[in-house]
Design an enzyme around this catalytic site. Structure first.
Site, PDB file in Angstrom:
ATOM      1  N   GLU B  49       0.891  -1.108  -0.145  1.00  0.00           N
ATOM      2  CA  GLU B  49      -0.141  -0.159  -0.009  1.00  0.00           C
ATOM      3  C   GLU B  49       0.923   1.163   0.041  1.00  0.00           C
ATOM      4  OE1 GLU B  49      -4.133  -1.553   2.186  1.00  0.00           O
ATOM      5  OE2 GLU B  49      -2.988   0.147   3.002  1.00  0.00           O
ATOM      6  N   ASP B  60      -5.755  10.050  10.046  1.00  0.00           N
ATOM      7  CA  ASP B  60      -4.458   9.640  10.550  1.00  0.00           C
ATOM      8  C   ASP B  60      -3.833   9.993  11.865  1.00  0.00           C
ATOM      9  OD1 ASP B  60      -3.405   7.823   8.172  1.00  0.00           O
ATOM     10  OD2 ASP B  60      -3.921   9.515   7.075  1.00  0.00           O
ATOM     11  N   TYR B 186     -10.762  -4.081   3.345  1.00  0.00           N
ATOM     12  CA  TYR B 186      -9.999  -3.383   4.283  1.00  0.00           C
ATOM     13  C   TYR B 186     -10.803  -3.372   5.407  1.00  0.00           C
ATOM     14  CZ  TYR B 186      -6.028  -0.656   6.310  1.00  0.00           C
ATOM     15  OH  TYR B 186      -5.017  -0.201   7.047  1.00  0.00           O
TER      16      TYR B 186
END
Lengths: 404, 284
Positions: B49, B60, B186
């Site tokens: 990735e 994040d 995911y």
């Protein structure tokens, strides 16, 4: 009228703008919020409690003041000021905070988070949390904490925890990022977003809670003038005070709606917060930031640009998605004035009417010099005086002394 | 069958699981990114990735936020990343004459926020990604409800659009996501931003089982997986483990160890290769 304005759609789209652009983790809490908000809208006891507190706690209705000196100065239209500066905590931000605070309470939430730039929304959020007995944490860029030290203390006095944000430009945009990071981690927390920004349902919900401004203006101007105004004028950062004023009149196509953005100190990207005007060095074009699709100041690679304004409340790279649609359809007009013009209006209104406006609201006042001379004496302008300027006095002195 | 499908099919046939390293492209420079891609490949990654840096990475944690800032400071852009991936894919079987997306090196999944892709243009991005040999794209802030146009374009270019599923996702949402997803799912191990955690959620098995009811696609688990023990735990119930922030932190340590000066590509690659090797549990 058979073509009533009916935006957003059920998934939060204003034409092609708006929507929800968030990590999947936030979709469950957002869907729960949509549901709770829809229920609250049709619940008479919720609406009754909101109306009671708007009256007895916030001090609504706020006055619609005929500004005689300002009117006389331009020798043009009759100019009224909607005195949101007289609402509790000193700005329109309390309208939204009270609505969302009651909603948080109704949803059984115990912890509230919020972002703030200048501190007006942070103070209003902390105030409502104190009133309703909710734990409150405010995210604020460390650069803004430095510029608005008094508001930091105010929020702490109200029992809120103020958490500094040290990333990016350390201003409003970064505070929103950090609040979203808190929310994605603590999904049971209530996120009290302060403007018509972010993912659905925030843009519609915040607009609805602010629309009390326009509803009052309608009653007040009819009482005073027996007719509706010709122009509505407001400053625009995220766009909540302007939407609050405009929304009530959006189907009255003869009424011009004018939004004033922060022209800052120059036309280059980074020197201003003008999302809409193509003549400015540019950068403002549709993009995705912080959960919504709207106009965003950005570079060619889609990296969000830094912004500048003398007014922290207008110093933001994006704008509410409803404004993006109103801009494209031409229903609302958007323009800008510079830092310098806003500072002059700040002083001028203080001297001429004895009203110290917030530097944000001073942008709307400053635009009168372009608007009023083109209007007739029989016309009416309503300016949203969204906040009071006490918070800006120190900054204004610093900036004007620097020049003299 | 996409290259991602093929990799997972091969792994399944040999009863193996996938290690999927993540790192931010351009941190500390794109030349380093190339060296890291080679190092991670040599260390035994099954898929890779590649993170596209964004100015406002709201999903994040601090480690990837700092990496994004370093990457943007070094002049990284989505177009440059696509060119770099193309170079990497060309280096695999250079004389085979195969199209880049059919080469043998581990499939590349771009991990991006929507705005950089949107500004390049969905069509242009999809064409360039395809030409560069990118196999899949995961867009952090794209939910299925807003994905229609992108999904259509990616399908046309045979790019796998990969979606996140969170522990907060309702069964209704899981069903909706699985009906659009390609490549793999995911699964976000827990609520929160990216970044290392001391322990994995105890509910992981139930969570994975809940997703499996809705899709035959392989499921990779990410967010907070930072060491060999955690990779092994994930491999017990899912098809792959994504390790991101731990690798990015290792890159950052290398930059710090050179007292802010950028380490050479060789030094950094060696360090990252060793680190990724240390993440791999003994394979059966």
């Amino acid at each position: 009228m058979n073509q009533r304005y009916n935006f957003p759609d059920s998934s939060g789209h204003f034409g092609k703008y708006g929507g929800s652009f968030v990590p999947e983790t936030l979709m469950a809490p957002l869907e729960a919020l949509q549901k709770a908000y829809a229920e609250a809208c049709s619940d008479a006891s919720f609406q009754g409690e909101l109306a009671r507190l708007l009256k007895t706690y916030v001090g609504r209705p706020t006055p619609l003041f005929f500004a005689e000196q300002v009117t006389h100065h331009f020798k043009g239209p009759r100019i009224y000021l909607k005195r949101e500066d007289l609402a509790h905590t000193g700005s329109h931000k309390i309208n939204n905070c009270l609505g969302q605070g009651l909603l948080a309470k109704r949803m059984g939430k115990t912890r509230v988070i919020a972002e703030t730039g200048a501190g007006q929304h942070g103070v209003a959020a902390a105030t409502v949390c104190a009133l309703l007995g909710l734990e409150c944490e405010i995210y604020m860029g460390t650069e803004d904490m430095r510029r608005q030290e008094l508001n930091v203390y105010r929020m702490q006095l109200l029992g809120a925890k103020v958490t500094g944000v040290d990333s990016g430009s350390r201003t409003l945009k970064d505070a929103i990022n950090e609040a979203l990071r808190d929310w994605v981690t603590n999904v049971d927390t209530y996120y009290l977003l302060g403007s018509v920004l972010g993912p659905h349902p925030y843009p519609v919900m915040v607009r609805d809670f602010q629309s009390v401004i326009g509803r009052e203006v309608r009653d007040q101007i009819l009482a005073a003038e027996h007719r509706l105004p010709d122009v509505l004028l407001a400053c625009i950062g995220g766009g909540s005070n302007s939407m609050g004023l405009f929304y009530e009149f959006i189907d009255e196509n003869k009424i011009r709606m004018v939004g004033v953005e922060a022209g800052g100190r120059g036309e280059k990207l980074g020197e201003h917060a003008v999302r809409f005007m193509d003549r400015v060095g540019g950068g403002g074009r549709p993009g995705i930031l912080q959960g919504t699709y709207s106009y965003v100041l950005q570079d060619d690679d889609g990296q969000v640009a830094l912004t500048h304004s003398v007014s922290a409340g207008l110093d933001y790279a994006a704008i509410g998605p409803e404004h993006a649609m109103l801009h494209d359809t031409g229903r609302a007009e958007y323009t800008a004035v510079s830092d310098q013009e806003a500072l002059e209006a700040f002083q001028w209104l203080s001297r001429s009417e004895g009203i110290i406006p917030a530097l944000e609201s001073a942008h709307a006042i400053a635009y009168l010099k372009y608007l009023a001379p083109k209007m007739g004496k029989d016309q009416i302008v309503v300016v949203n005086l969204s906040g009071r300027g006490d918070k800006d006095v120190a900054e204004a002195i610093r900036l004007t002394e620097k020049k003299e | 069958m996409s290259q991602i499908d093929a990799v997972f099919a091969t792994l399944r046939n040999s009863e193996r699981k996938a290690l999927i390293p993540y790192f931010t492209a351009g941190d500390p420079s794109l030349n380093h990114t190339y060296a890291i891609l080679e190092a991670i490949t040599a260390a035994g990654a099954d898929l890779i990735e590649v993170g596209v840096p964004f100015s406002d990475p709201l999903a994040d944690g601090p480690v990837i936020q700092r990496a994004s800032q370093r990457a943007l400071a070094s002049g990284t852009s989505l177009s440059k990343i696509l060119a770099l991936v193309g170079k990497y894919r060309r280096s695999s079987e250079p004389s085979s004459g195969q199209a880049l997306h059919q080469r043998n090196s581990p499939p590349i999944v771009l991990f991006s926020y929507l705005n950089p892709i949107w500004q390049l243009g969905i069509e242009k991005f999809a064409d360039q990604a395809r030409e560069s040999g990118v196999s899949g794209v995961l867009v952090t802030d794209l939910i299925p409800e807003e994905a229609e146009q992108i999904k259509k374009t990616f399908d046309r270019c045979d790019l796998d659009l990969i979606f996140l599923i969170a522990p907060t996702s309702t069964d209704e949402r899981i069903r909706k996501i699985c009906s659009l997803a390609r490549g793999f799912i995911y699964a976000v191990s827990r609520t929160g931003t990216t970044g290392t955690r001391d322990s994995l959620s105890g509910d992981l098995k139930n969570f994975i089982a809940r997703i499996r009811k809705h899709t035959p696609l392989p499921i990779a688990v990410g967010f907070g997986i930072s060491n060999r023990e955690q990779v092994a735990t994930v491999w017990e119930c899912a098809d792959g483990a994504v390790v991101g922030s731990a690798i990015v932190r290792e890159i950052e340590r290398s930059v710090e160890a050179h007292s802010g000066k950028i380490p050479t590509e060789v030094d950094l690659a060696k360090r990252i290769k060793g680190f990724v090797e240390s993440l791999i549990p003994p394979r059966l």
